[in-house]
Scaffold this motif. Structure first.
Motif, PDB file in Angstrom:
ATOM      1  N   GLU A 168       0.828  -1.208   0.000  1.00 23.52           N
ATOM      2  CA  GLU A 168       0.000   0.000   0.000  1.00 23.52           C
ATOM      3  C   GLU A 168       0.863   1.260   0.000  1.00 23.52           C
ATOM      4  O   GLU A 168       2.047   1.219   0.304  1.00 23.52           O
ATOM      5  CB  GLU A 168      -0.895   0.005   1.254  1.00 23.52           C
ATOM      6  CG  GLU A 168      -1.858  -1.157   1.349  1.00 23.52           C
ATOM      7  CD  GLU A 168      -1.204  -2.499   1.643  1.00 23.52           C
ATOM      8  OE1 GLU A 168      -0.166  -2.509   2.338  1.00 23.52           O
ATOM      9  OE2 GLU A 168      -1.714  -3.532   1.159  1.00 23.52           O
ATOM     10  N   GLY A 185      -3.469  -7.284   5.045  1.00 20.53           N
ATOM     11  CA  GLY A 185      -2.973  -8.419   4.279  1.00 20.53           C
ATOM     12  C   GLY A 185      -3.775  -8.550   2.991  1.00 20.53           C
ATOM     13  O   GLY A 185      -4.750  -7.822   2.786  1.00 20.53           O
ATOM     14  N   VAL A 209       4.694  -9.353   9.685  1.00 20.54           N
ATOM     15  CA  VAL A 209       6.042  -9.526   9.117  1.00 20.54           C
ATOM     16  C   VAL A 209       6.698  -8.192   8.746  1.00 20.54           C
ATOM     17  O   VAL A 209       7.852  -8.167   8.350  1.00 20.54           O
ATOM     18  CB  VAL A 209       6.025 -10.496   7.907  1.00 20.54           C
ATOM     19  CG1 VAL A 209       5.615 -11.894   8.344  1.00 20.54           C
ATOM     20  CG2 VAL A 209       5.124  -9.996   6.791  1.00 20.54           C
TER      21      VAL A 209
HETATM   22  N1  HPA Z   1       0.406  -5.063   3.201  1.00 17.40           N
HETATM   23  C1  HPA Z   1      -0.389  -5.998   2.624  1.00 17.40           C
HETATM   24  N2  HPA Z   1      -0.147  -7.299   2.720  1.00 17.40           N
HETATM   25  C2  HPA Z   1       0.901  -7.700   3.441  1.00 17.40           C
HETATM   26  C3  HPA Z   1       1.769  -6.782   4.062  1.00 17.40           C
HETATM   27  C4  HPA Z   1       1.497  -5.392   3.952  1.00 17.40           C
HETATM   28  O1  HPA Z   1       2.215  -4.520   4.476  1.00 17.40           O
HETATM   29  N3  HPA Z   1       2.725  -7.514   4.695  1.00 17.40           N
HETATM   30  C5  HPA Z   1       2.434  -8.822   4.446  1.00 17.40           C
HETATM   31  N4  HPA Z   1       1.338  -8.938   3.691  1.00 17.40           N
END
Ligand code: HPA
Length: 247
Positions: A168, A185, A209
């Motif tokens: 994003e 996510g 993560v």
């Molecule tokens: N945004 C969207 N999906 C994700 C992200 C994120 O920052 N980190 C792991 N999956």
């Protein structure tokens, strides 16, 4: 192949270390091919079916996953409880990288995904109740298991499901935060609502993560994501193993 319990592994969990594979079926069905063959596994004596959401090897991006084929394949093989494992970005203060969150709400920002089984050849129009998108019964069991295994988890939060595959912008994350989202996510929807349409108890276990865009000075890199995955996924697996014994 038949089991009550299904596990959908996401990024970082394409296979289940330490579990024994008993059988493998393709799982093809009227909605197409699931992301990978279904694996019948034994989790310390409890039978379950494991499905890798992004395929093995990891090759299907979030917007291309055939969510309907995946959920239907699990249902066809007797599954009535799904543990979904999702890697996410953290938005709010209690969701720093490395945290494990059990969301209790979702906001769906995805588009153009095949998101319902109630689409064609209907005898009547069907609207499922989705007030509480995750199974409270299984969430509560996970909370008990976390307590017993002394695993630190955040027991509620709102998951923003974004389209991906790009991450994003900082402005988009500010907007999600204003909307009340804690984590972000790309795979939480339509998986959760498809499971509800088939009357499956569905929970999501999210591993943070990275800090979501604009929430940290650091660039979001695959290396730092990978390091959180390596340390966090084992904890999640331990939690699931304990939970399946008490459901
Ligand atoms: N945004 C969207 N999906 C994700 C992200 C994120 O920052 N980190 C792991 N999956």
């Amino acid at each position: 192949m038949n089991s009550d319990i299904g596990i959908i592994g996401g990024t970082g969990l394409d296979s289940l270390a330490g579990s024994e594979t008993l059988a493998k079926v393709t799982g093809d069905n009227i909605y197409g091919e699931p992301s990978a063959p279904l694996l019948s596994i034994s989790l310390e004596g409890v039978n379950a079916i494991f499905l890798s959401r992004h395929g093995r090897p990891h090759r299907i991006p979030p917007h291309k996953v055939n969510y309907r084929a995946n959920i239907y394949a699990l249902k066809n093989n007797g599954v009535n409880t799904i543990f979904s494992i999702n890697a996410v970005g953290g938005i709010t203060v209690n969701t720093k990288p490395g945290s494990i969150i059990l969301p209790d709400q979702i906001i769906d920002y995805t588009y153009s995904r095949k998101h319902t089984f109630f689409d064609e050849d209907l005898e009547s129009v069907t609207h499922i109740d989705f007030t509480h998108p995750y199974s409270e019964k299984i969430r509560n069991k996970l909370i008990i298991a976390a307590d017993k295994t002394q695993t630190n988890i955040v027991t509620s939060g709102t998951y923003a499901a974004t389209q991906g595959p790009r991450l994003e912008t900082a402005a988009e994350i500010s907007r999600l935060e204003k909307d009340g989202c804690d984590i972000v996510g790309m795979t939480g929807m339509p998986e959760a609502s498809l499971a509800r349409e088939l009357d499956i108890d569905y929970v999501s276990i999210c591993l943070v993560v990275n800090w979501a865009a604009g929430k940290s000075e650091e660039l979001i890199t695959m290396e730092s994501i990978r390091s959180h995955i390596d340390s966090g996924m084992n904890k999640i697996l331990g939690l699931i193993k304990h939970t399946v014994k008490i459901i």
